[in-house]
Design a protein around this motif. Structure first.
Motif, short mmCIF file in Angstrom:
data_model
loop_
_atom_site.label_atom_id
_atom_site.label_comp_id
_atom_site.label_asym_id
_atom_site.label_seq_id
_atom_site.Cartn_x
_atom_site.Cartn_y
_atom_site.Cartn_z
N SER A 250 16.98 2.88 52.97
CA SER A 250 18.01 1.87 53.21
C SER A 250 18.75 2.22 54.49
CB SER A 250 18.99 1.78 52.03
OG SER A 250 19.69 3.01 51.87
N ALA A 251 19.48 1.25 55.01
CA ALA A 251 20.33 1.46 56.19
C ALA A 251 21.77 1.36 55.76
CB ALA A 251 20.02 0.41 57.25
N ARG A 252 22.60 2.29 56.22
CA ARG A 252 24.00 2.33 55.82
C ARG A 252 24.90 2.36 57.04
NH1 ARG A 252 24.97 6.24 50.59
NH2 ARG A 252 23.69 5.05 49.10
N VAL A 253 26.11 1.87 56.84
CA VAL A 253 27.14 1.91 57.87
C VAL A 253 28.47 1.71 57.17
CG1 VAL A 253 27.13 -0.57 58.39
CG2 VAL A 253 27.72 1.08 60.19
N ALA A 254 29.55 2.15 57.78
CA ALA A 254 30.89 1.91 57.25
C ALA A 254 31.81 1.61 58.41
CB ALA A 254 31.40 3.12 56.45
N THR A 255 32.75 0.71 58.18
CA THR A 255 33.68 0.31 59.23
C THR A 255 35.04 0.05 58.62
OG1 THR A 255 33.99 -1.25 61.07
CG2 THR A 255 33.11 -2.14 59.04
N PRO A 256 36.11 0.27 59.35
CA PRO A 256 37.43 -0.08 58.81
C PRO A 256 37.46 -1.54 58.41
CG PRO A 256 37.67 1.23 60.82
CD PRO A 256 36.22 0.88 60.71
N SER A 257 38.02 -1.83 57.24
CA SER A 257 38.07 -3.22 56.77
C SER A 257 38.86 -4.11 57.72
CB SER A 257 38.68 -3.26 55.37
OG SER A 257 37.89 -2.56 54.45
N SER A 258 39.77 -3.50 58.47
CA SER A 258 40.54 -4.28 59.44
C SER A 258 39.69 -4.82 60.58
CB SER A 258 41.68 -3.42 60.01
OG SER A 258 41.16 -2.26 60.66
N ASN A 259 38.52 -4.22 60.80
CA ASN A 259 37.59 -4.68 61.83
C ASN A 259 36.72 -5.78 61.24
OD1 ASN A 259 35.84 -5.05 63.98
ND2 ASN A 259 35.41 -2.88 64.28
N THR A 260 37.31 -6.94 61.04
CA THR A 260 36.62 -8.02 60.35
C THR A 260 35.41 -8.52 61.13
OG1 THR A 260 38.18 -9.60 61.34
CG2 THR A 260 38.69 -8.77 59.13
N ALA A 261 35.45 -8.42 62.44
CA ALA A 261 34.30 -8.85 63.24
C ALA A 261 33.09 -7.97 62.98
CB ALA A 261 34.66 -8.83 64.72
N ALA A 262 33.31 -6.65 62.86
CA ALA A 262 32.20 -5.74 62.58
C ALA A 262 31.63 -5.99 61.19
CB ALA A 262 32.66 -4.29 62.72
N VAL A 263 32.51 -6.17 60.20
CA VAL A 263 32.05 -6.45 58.84
C VAL A 263 31.19 -7.71 58.83
CG1 VAL A 263 32.75 -7.03 56.49
CG2 VAL A 263 34.00 -5.27 57.76
N ALA A 264 31.66 -8.77 59.51
CA ALA A 264 30.91 -10.02 59.54
C ALA A 264 29.57 -9.86 60.25
CB ALA A 264 31.75 -11.10 60.24
N THR A 265 29.53 -9.04 61.29
CA THR A 265 28.29 -8.82 62.02
C THR A 265 27.25 -8.15 61.13
OG1 THR A 265 29.35 -8.68 64.19
CG2 THR A 265 27.24 -7.55 63.93
N TYR A 266 27.64 -7.10 60.42
CA TYR A 266 26.69 -6.42 59.55
C TYR A 266 26.23 -7.33 58.42
CZ TYR A 266 27.90 -2.14 62.04
OH TYR A 266 28.08 -1.19 63.02
N GLN A 267 27.14 -8.12 57.86
CA GLN A 267 26.75 -9.03 56.79
C GLN A 267 25.79 -10.10 57.31
OE1 GLN A 267 30.73 -10.11 55.44
NE2 GLN A 267 30.51 -8.82 53.62
N ALA A 268 25.99 -10.54 58.54
CA ALA A 268 25.08 -11.53 59.12
C ALA A 268 23.68 -10.96 59.32
CB ALA A 268 25.62 -12.02 60.46
N ALA A 269 23.57 -9.63 59.40
CA ALA A 269 22.27 -8.96 59.54
C ALA A 269 21.71 -8.53 58.18
CB ALA A 269 22.40 -7.75 60.46
N GLY A 270 22.26 -9.07 57.10
CA GLY A 270 21.70 -8.81 55.78
C GLY A 270 22.26 -7.61 55.06
N PHE A 271 23.32 -7.01 55.58
CA PHE A 271 23.95 -5.90 54.90
C PHE A 271 24.91 -6.43 53.83
CE2 PHE A 271 22.12 -3.77 58.35
CZ PHE A 271 22.30 -2.40 58.26
N VAL A 272 25.02 -5.71 52.73
CA VAL A 272 25.92 -6.10 51.65
C VAL A 272 26.86 -4.93 51.35
CG1 VAL A 272 24.27 -7.70 50.63
CG2 VAL A 272 24.28 -5.31 49.87
#
Length: 283
Positions: A250-272
């Protein structure tokens, strides 16, 4: 608690790699240590602490920033109260020379015993983070960027994109070389993404912990002058595809929740994400 030497780094990195599990909360990964080695092997060794029982390492602490200790705990030791109390005691006593007075944070996302001990001692919740992952059992869609794996001839380009993506970054050619000379980088790759004009617009480094174990993205960035064009999603897909080719489960990553743009980017690439997590802040 002991401080490893530079000669111990391969052993410590391999031990942390062996603790990576799908389905378990994210904890310190070999990629986190490998990325830090851009500051040199001595700096990495100085930022690490080990706890052992009967000659076997059961926990590793990583001083990732001046006020942040990130923990990795052996899967079989996650519920051990004795180890948890020992580690927590050292946070207060033996780590005083590392953590400055005032604010101090412990990232302990795995290990129910240590989490409970810290809670019982009054450590509160710090700012929330969002961990994300993508299963790599199935093929990953191709990236819309042209992807190149960074070798010696592309290092300057890799550094240029990193600095443009993260203002204030101290990344340099020499630091890339120190990172690439490290033990963890044997199972890693730097990628550059090029747009239709042949311009390098995004970059990432991906790290494996060994076949059939989770890999991690650390870091991933888009050149500040080329944002808003889908390059973040494209680079994330390239990172996931590279990790699949490396045998990661699997592929993992973590980002501050305040960085909503990063969270949205990873989710757009199929990350949950399983939901937000918080670190522990010293009372």
């Amino acid at each position: 608690m002991t401080t490893p030497s530079t000669a111990d780094l391969p052993r410590v990195i391999d031990t942390v790699a062996s603790w990576q599990r799908d389905g378990a909360p994210v904890q310190v990964h070999p990629g986190d240590l490998g990325w830090y080695q851009r500051f040199g092997a001595e700096a990495l060794a100085g930022a690490l602490r080990e706890w052992a029982r009967d000659g076997e390492t059961v926990a590793v602490g990583f001083l990732d920033e001046s006020e942040l200790i990130r923990m990795a705990i052996a899967p079989e030791a996650g519920g051990d109260e004795g180890i948890a109390h020992h580690v927590a005691d050292d946070f207060v006593e033996a780590l005083g020379e590392l953590l400055p007075p005032g604010r101090a944070i412990v990232e302990a996302r795995f290990g129910t015993a240590l989490q409970q001990v810290l809670t019982d001692r009054g450590w509160g919740a710090d700012d929330p983070w969002t961990p994300l992952h993508r299963d790599l059992a199935q093929p990953v869609p191709p990236s819309t960027l042209r992807i190149e794996v960074v070798g010696p001839g592309l290092v300057q380009e890799r550094v240029r994109v990193e600095v443009a993506a993260f203002p204030g970054s101290s990344f340099s050619v020499d630091r890339w070389r120190q990172m690439a000379d490290g033990h963890a980088y044997r199972h890693a790759a730097c990628l550059l993404g090029y747009d239709e004009q042949g311009v390098a617009v995004a970059a990432t480094t991906v790290w494996s912990a060994g076949r059939d174990r989770p890999g991690v993205i650390e870091p991933l960035g888009v050149h500040g002058g080329h944002r808003g064009r889908g390059h973040g999603r494209a680079m994330t897909l390239a990172a996931a595809g590279q990790m699949r080719r490396m045998g990661c489960s699997s592929a993992r990553v973590a980002t501050p929740s305040s960085n909503t743009a990063a969270v949205a980017t990873y989710q757009a690439a199929g990350f949950v994400t399983p939901g937000e997590v918080t670190d522990f802040c010293r009372p």
